[in-house]
Each structure stands twice: as C-alpha cells, then as structure tokens.
Enzyme design. Structure first.
Site, PDB file in Angstrom:
ATOM      1  N   GLY A  21      20.954  13.455  42.575  1.00 50.76           N
ATOM      2  CA  GLY A  21      20.265  14.518  41.846  1.00 50.76           C
ATOM      3  C   GLY A  21      18.871  14.866  42.327  1.00 50.76           C
ATOM      4  O   GLY A  21      18.073  15.406  41.562  1.00 50.76           O
ATOM      5  N   SER A  22      18.576  14.614  43.610  1.00 52.60           N
ATOM      6  CA  SER A  22      17.226  14.969  44.069  1.00 52.60           C
ATOM      7  C   SER A  22      17.051  16.490  44.154  1.00 52.60           C
ATOM      8  O   SER A  22      15.956  17.005  43.899  1.00 52.60           O
ATOM      9  CB  SER A  22      16.902  14.306  45.410  1.00 52.60           C
ATOM     10  OG  SER A  22      17.686  14.834  46.445  1.00 52.60           O
ATOM     11  N   ASN A  23      18.101  17.213  44.468  1.00 55.20           N
ATOM     12  CA  ASN A  23      17.995  18.687  44.469  1.00 55.20           C
ATOM     13  C   ASN A  23      17.849  19.224  43.046  1.00 55.20           C
ATOM     14  O   ASN A  23      17.106  20.181  42.815  1.00 55.20           O
ATOM     15  CB  ASN A  23      19.202  19.318  45.165  1.00 55.20           C
ATOM     16  CG  ASN A  23      19.045  19.304  46.670  1.00 55.20           C
ATOM     17  OD1 ASN A  23      18.182  19.998  47.212  1.00 55.20           O
ATOM     18  ND2 ASN A  23      19.847  18.501  47.349  1.00 55.20           N
ATOM     19  N   ARG A  74      42.668  19.036  38.321  1.00 55.81           N
ATOM     20  CA  ARG A  74      41.371  19.652  38.660  1.00 55.81           C
ATOM     21  C   ARG A  74      41.180  20.979  37.925  1.00 55.81           C
ATOM     22  O   ARG A  74      40.089  21.310  37.477  1.00 55.81           O
ATOM     23  CB  ARG A  74      41.282  19.866  40.182  1.00 55.81           C
ATOM     24  CG  ARG A  74      39.895  20.254  40.670  1.00 55.81           C
ATOM     25  CD  ARG A  74      39.792  20.090  42.171  1.00 55.81           C
ATOM     26  NE  ARG A  74      40.788  20.890  42.863  1.00 55.81           N
ATOM     27  CZ  ARG A  74      40.523  22.010  43.534  1.00 55.81           C
ATOM     28  NH1 ARG A  74      39.300  22.461  43.614  1.00 55.81           N
ATOM     29  NH2 ARG A  74      41.488  22.675  44.122  1.00 55.81           N
ATOM     30  N   HIS A 118      24.184  22.958  51.409  1.00 54.41           N
ATOM     31  CA  HIS A 118      24.969  22.139  52.349  1.00 54.41           C
ATOM     32  C   HIS A 118      24.021  21.624  53.442  1.00 54.41           C
ATOM     33  O   HIS A 118      23.215  22.393  53.972  1.00 54.41           O
ATOM     34  CB  HIS A 118      26.077  22.996  52.963  1.00 54.41           C
ATOM     35  CG  HIS A 118      27.004  22.212  53.842  1.00 54.41           C
ATOM     36  ND1 HIS A 118      27.961  21.352  53.336  1.00 54.41           N
ATOM     37  CD2 HIS A 118      27.110  22.149  55.191  1.00 54.41           C
ATOM     38  CE1 HIS A 118      28.622  20.794  54.347  1.00 54.41           C
ATOM     39  NE2 HIS A 118      28.128  21.261  55.476  1.00 54.41           N
ATOM     40  N   ASP A 155      32.197  26.215  51.852  1.00 54.37           N
ATOM     41  CA  ASP A 155      31.051  26.343  52.777  1.00 54.37           C
ATOM     42  C   ASP A 155      31.099  27.605  53.629  1.00 54.37           C
ATOM     43  O   ASP A 155      30.507  27.650  54.714  1.00 54.37           O
ATOM     44  CB  ASP A 155      30.948  25.110  53.700  1.00 54.37           C
ATOM     45  CG  ASP A 155      30.709  23.824  52.930  1.00 54.37           C
ATOM     46  OD1 ASP A 155      30.115  23.888  51.840  1.00 54.37           O
ATOM     47  OD2 ASP A 155      31.115  22.760  53.422  1.00 54.37           O
ATOM     48  N   GLU A 184      15.876  20.788  52.030  1.00 52.16           N
ATOM     49  CA  GLU A 184      16.724  21.267  50.924  1.00 52.16           C
ATOM     50  C   GLU A 184      15.888  21.476  49.670  1.00 52.16           C
ATOM     51  O   GLU A 184      16.070  22.458  48.944  1.00 52.16           O
ATOM     52  CB  GLU A 184      17.841  20.246  50.612  1.00 52.16           C
ATOM     53  CG  GLU A 184      18.864  20.104  51.711  1.00 52.16           C
ATOM     54  CD  GLU A 184      19.966  19.102  51.358  1.00 52.16           C
ATOM     55  OE1 GLU A 184      20.390  19.047  50.191  1.00 52.16           O
ATOM     56  OE2 GLU A 184      20.392  18.356  52.248  1.00 52.16           O
TER      57      GLU A 184
END
Ligand code: GRF
Length: 214
Positions: A21-23, A74, A118, A155, A184
């Site tokens: 979760g750094s972004n 899913r 990405h 992507d 990022e």
C-alpha cells in the site's frame, strides 16, 4: 470524459489494493493537500490481511477486505467490489498494487475511469507481476513506471503518464524496484489529479492531456 473535476466538487476515488500500500499512502498524502481535486473515499482489498488497509484506516478512510474465498468465483467477487464502489459513490477507481485482472463488468461500469500503475515503461513488460525482474534480465538501460487507463486487456489501456528511471550497473530487483517505486509515488497522484480534473481526453488508444483551466 465527464468527471466532476471541471466543477468544484472533489472526485471520490476508490483504491483497489492487495498488499503493502505505498502507492495508496502516496494518494492519501496528496489527497490531504488543500488543493487536491479528489478525496480517497474507499480502499478495497481482495486480501483482508493487506497492510494497505491499515494505512487507509489510519487516515480515516473506510477500508474493507473482501476475501475471494467467500465467493463462488472471480466474477461474483468482483461484482461485490463493484457494488461497494457504487455504494460509496466512487467516481474514479485506482488499482494501486491490485494483483487481479478486473472482470469486464467492472471495467465497463467505469469506462475510462479506472487507473492502474505498472512498474515498467509499457508496452514493455506488460502483463507480469515481475516487471522489474524481467527488465533486469532483458538488460534494459532505462525503466520506469506507467499509469494507464484500464481496459479489458491487461496493461494495454491508453497511457496517461510515464516516469523514467535509469538502470544502474549492479542493480538488483530490490534496488531497481525501489527506484521505480519512488517514481510511482510521484506519478500516480499526478495522474489521478489529471483524470479528476477532466484533463484526460481519450482518442483511440492515446490520451490527450488538456491544459489546466485558466
Ligand atoms: C507497485 O510496484 C505497483 O506498480 C505494482 O505493485 C506494486 C504495489 O506496491 N502494480 P504498493 O502496494 O503500492 O506499495
């Protein structure tokens, strides 16, 4: 793209996460600034144990872990994510270290309003969870990160922003990943601001970045 951005309302961002979760933290920090045109309204994880959720809670943001194991597949799992995004009035979705490919129903519910970050200069090293390792193995001399709009193909959606970093002699996956990650954290909030303020126009597979409102 019609975002609330060209008005004074702050866009409500929902962030999908799976791990560290750094972004997400970079977005929470940016959203706390007075001039931010968006707020983080919700963090959702497919992994209830993801440390990212704690980061969101610490910032006072609703954070829910929705365990895949509780669903038949899913599709059912992602439809629940979609239901929660809608329930929380989310305008714009950001995949920030989300390790699943979204089902078409989610992509179609937010056309040109889902961003992904990405860790490579797309289209190089697309569709892999090991982009930095593959970049090193390939011997590239520069790498970086890409923020793009999410479409059905992983992507491959229109690129909103890219950041470049050098590959240094002696780089390991860890050192290169850390250098890319720093980029990022700069790039993702910038890209979210662009979309949130209606400055990203999609033309085929390209985006055109419009000038800021005077
Ligand atoms: C980032 O490198 C991102 O590009 C990739 O997964 C990583 C997530 O890191 N998709 P974090 O969870 O935001 O720290």
């Amino acid at each position: 793209m019609t975002m609330p951005g060209r008005s004074s309302k702050r866009a409500r961002v929902g962030v999908l996460v799976s791990g560290r979760g750094s972004n997400l933290a970079a977005l929470l920090g940016d959203a706390a600034r007075e001039d931010a045109p968006y707020e983080v309204a919700l963090a959702l994880s497919n992994r209830p144990e993801a440390p990212a959720l704690e980061r969101a809670r610490a910032a006072g943001v609703t954070a829910l872990g929705i365990d895949r194991a509780l669903f038949t597949g899913r599709l059912a799992h992602h439809l629940e994510l979609l239901r929660l995004l809608r329930e929380h009035g989310v305008d714009l979705v950001v995949c920030a270290g989300f390790d699943q490919i979204l089902v078409p129903a989610v992509v179609e519910a937010y056309p040109d309003r889902i961003l992904n970050v990405h860790p490579s200069l797309l289209p190089a090293f697309a569709g892999t969870l090991h982009a930095q390792e593959e970049a090193l193995a390939h011997g590239v001399k520069v790498s970086g990160c890409t923020v793009h709009l999410v479409t059905a193909e992983p992507d491959a959606g229109p690129i909103v922003a890219q950041g470049v970093v050098p590959v240094e002699e002696g780089d390991t996956v860890e050192t290169l990943s850390a250098r890319i990650l720093e980029q990022e954290h700069q790039l993702l909030p910038r890209a979210v601001r662009l979309v949130a303020t209606g400055r990203v126009r999609v033309e085929g597979r390209r985006t055109v970045i419009l000038p800021p409102n005077p």
